[in-house]
Scaffold this active site. Structure first.
Site, PDB file in Angstrom:
ATOM      1  N   HIS A  15     -13.089   5.845  -8.529  1.00  0.00           N
ATOM      2  CA  HIS A  15     -13.469   5.022  -8.767  1.00  0.00           C
ATOM      3  C   HIS A  15     -12.961   3.262  -8.322  1.00  0.00           C
ATOM      4  O   HIS A  15     -13.120   2.410  -8.636  1.00  0.00           O
ATOM      5  CB  HIS A  15     -14.379   4.430 -10.849  1.00  0.00           C
ATOM      6  CG  HIS A  15     -14.846   4.937 -10.976  1.00  0.00           C
ATOM      7  ND1 HIS A  15     -16.375   5.510 -11.397  1.00  0.00           N
ATOM      8  CD2 HIS A  15     -13.875   6.007 -12.279  1.00  0.00           C
ATOM      9  CE1 HIS A  15     -16.280   6.814 -12.090  1.00  0.00           C
ATOM     10  NE2 HIS A  15     -15.070   6.495 -12.504  1.00  0.00           N
ATOM     11  N   LYS A  30      -3.608 -12.033  11.853  1.00  0.00           N
ATOM     12  CA  LYS A  30      -4.182 -10.365  10.976  1.00  0.00           C
ATOM     13  C   LYS A  30      -3.610  -9.197  11.996  1.00  0.00           C
ATOM     14  O   LYS A  30      -3.145  -9.583  13.005  1.00  0.00           O
ATOM     15  CB  LYS A  30      -6.012 -10.871  12.064  1.00  0.00           C
ATOM     16  CG  LYS A  30      -5.984 -11.905  10.311  1.00  0.00           C
ATOM     17  CD  LYS A  30      -7.397 -11.446  11.230  1.00  0.00           C
ATOM     18  CE  LYS A  30      -8.797 -10.530  10.388  1.00  0.00           C
ATOM     19  NZ  LYS A  30     -10.084 -10.237  10.607  1.00  0.00           N
TER      20      LYS A  30
END
Ligand code: ARG
Length: 472
Positions: free
Chosen positions: A157, A284
């Site tokens: 999960h 980034k």
């Protein structure tokens, strides 16, 4: 101008839009090598059977060789008015060798010709994909061996479940890819019957030797039913289905790479080779290659769905609808090829951060199961009760914002008096993974063994002679 291939009954040429919708040369030119290979085998067989004269066959072969080199040198002029690759090649052959060219199409139709060409292309591509999957498996197994002892969180999960090792995670993909490769090989094996000689749909009255052309083109045998031979595209559907499943695996891995390289995770780092920067945000480093691998999956599955849809309502045998198979086949299988190459590059490039992984592995009380198992093993209490005791200790740890191994012994003993100092031995992540020695488990020892076994097997396969094909 009426068409020179079937001009007999036609007095005018096609409408412009007819030419546009009908022509496939824009994409089926990709089949040139397969088309020429098939024609050469056909011409040899025709001569061997005495259906055409030997000197005509020699001229045809030489002309086809010339065309092959013209195309490869970029000197061939593809004409849309000639519709497809088959007629472009045949028309050029007539320019090169004269009337003999007209004999090549004896006992053949474009229907069996195109079935053959597409089959050969799919087969060539399956072999290439097979080698690419093998290379990716190799890269993963190498990474697995190098990182056999690197502890990381295992998830269910996407919640921390139990610690595993990075190597174990890599080997999970090796297993998936091994199955993918098996599916590609199954598709190849089932595909390997030669449709050439089915002619338009009914076979031919000429005394052709289908065994000979099948053998010359590396097929196991000729196809047994002429109708099926020209109507079948299962082989492409099967290849695209196998490709789709493989792409799903690559996509799941790509998704993990996207997550792992994010600032919130920092599990692995990719170099500049497989990332891009942002024009506005200097911090980034975007995992574009992984994102594109993930996206290609949609495209590959789209090709598979499109071809299924194209085929589903077609009465036997050939219908022109089937001309639309090619772009789907090319795009689907070539996209998988590119995705595999990018993934192999990323696996080689990827550097995991052991400290970050280790810390994350212990987060979220990932060794709670180890504690419960210890209670069962050492104190002989039933697992269900151990689960309950562990739950209470995790509660104490969470309330105090402590990792499990920092909960004072006295507090654990308050939950269950039998707990001793020894329990701390199983609460660390390294001990946790080391203890998972069951077959297929994550213990570094197991991972090392399996990674080595894979590398040995893959190395042997690579050393084995490549798949043979008969002389064309
Ligand atoms: N270009 C055609 C295709 O790709 C070749 C076969 C044409 N056959 C025919 N009967 N018109 O399907």
């Amino acid at each position: 101008m009426s068409n020179r291939m079937w001009g007999g009954r036609f007095t005018t040429g096609p409408d412009a839009v007819m030419e546009e919708i009908n022509a496939s040369i824009g994409f089926d030119r990709k089949l040139y090598a397969q088309d020429i290979r098939g024609s050469k085998a056909h011409a040899s067989m025709l001569a061997a059977q005495g259906i055409i004269a030997a000197d005509d066959a020699v001229k045809i072969q030489a002309g086809l060789d010339t065309i092959l080199s013209e195309i490869e040198a970029g000197r061939f002029e593809f004409k849309r008015s000639l519709e497809d690759i088959h007629m472009n090649v045949e028309s050029r052959l007539a320019e090169l060798v004269g009337p003999a060219a007209g004999r090549l199409h004896t006992a053949r139709s474009r229907n069996d010709q195109v079935a053959l060409d597409v089959k050969l292309w799919v087969r060539d591509t399956l072999d290439h994909l097979d080698a690419q999957v093998t290379e990716l498996m190799q890269a993963l197994a190498e990474k697995a061996l190098a990182e056999a002892g690197t502890v990381m969180p295992g998830f269910t999960h996407l919640q921390s479940a139990q610690p595993v090792t990075f190597g174990h995670h890599m080997l999970a993909y090796v297993e998936m890819l091994a199955r993918d490769r098996g599916r590609l090989r199954d598709a190849r094996a089932r595909l390997n019957e030669c449709p050439l000689g089915a002619a338009a749909l009914a076979g031919t009255s000429f005394p052709i030797d289908r065994q000979a052309t099948a053998a010359a083109l590396g097929f196991d045998r000729p196809t047994a039913n002429s109708l099926d031979s020209v109507a079948d595209r299962d082989f492409a559907l099967e290849a695209l289905s196998a490709a789709s499943i493989c792409a799903v695996h690559l996509s799941r891995f790509a998704e993990e790479i996207v997550i792992w390289t994010s600032a919130q995770f920092r599990f692995v780092r990719l170099s500049d080779k497989f990332t891009t920067g942002s024009s506005i945000m200097p911090q980034k480093r975007n995992p574009d290659a992984a994102e594109l691998v993930r996206a290609k999956t949609g495209r590959i599955m789209g090709s598979s769905a499109a071809l299924t849809m194209i085929m589903k309502g077609l009465p036997l045998t050939y219908s022109k609808d089937m001309q639309e198979d090619k772009e789907q086949i090319f795009d689907g299988l070539e996209s998988l090829s590119l995705a595999l190459a990018a993934m192999t590059g990323m696996v080689r490039d990827m550097v995991p951060d052991p400290a970050v992984l280790r810390k994350a592995a212990g987060a979220g009380y990932a060794t709670a199961t180890d504690l419960a198992d210890w209670l069962v093993r050492r104190l002989g209490i039933p697992f269900r009760e151990a689960h309950h005791v562990t739950g209470r200790i995790v509660g104490i740890a969470a309330a105090a914002d402590l990792p499990l191994e920092k909960v004072p012994l006295a507090e654990m003993q308050a939950v269950h008096a039998g707990i001793t100092e020894e329990v701390f031995e199983v609460l660390g992540v390294a001990r946790s993974v080391a203890s998972r020695t069951s077959y297929g488990g994550t213990a570094p020892k197991n991972v090392r063994q399996q990674a080595k076994a894979w590398l040995k097997r893959l190395g042997k396969e690579a050393a084995a002679p490549a798949r043979r094909e008969g002389p064309a």
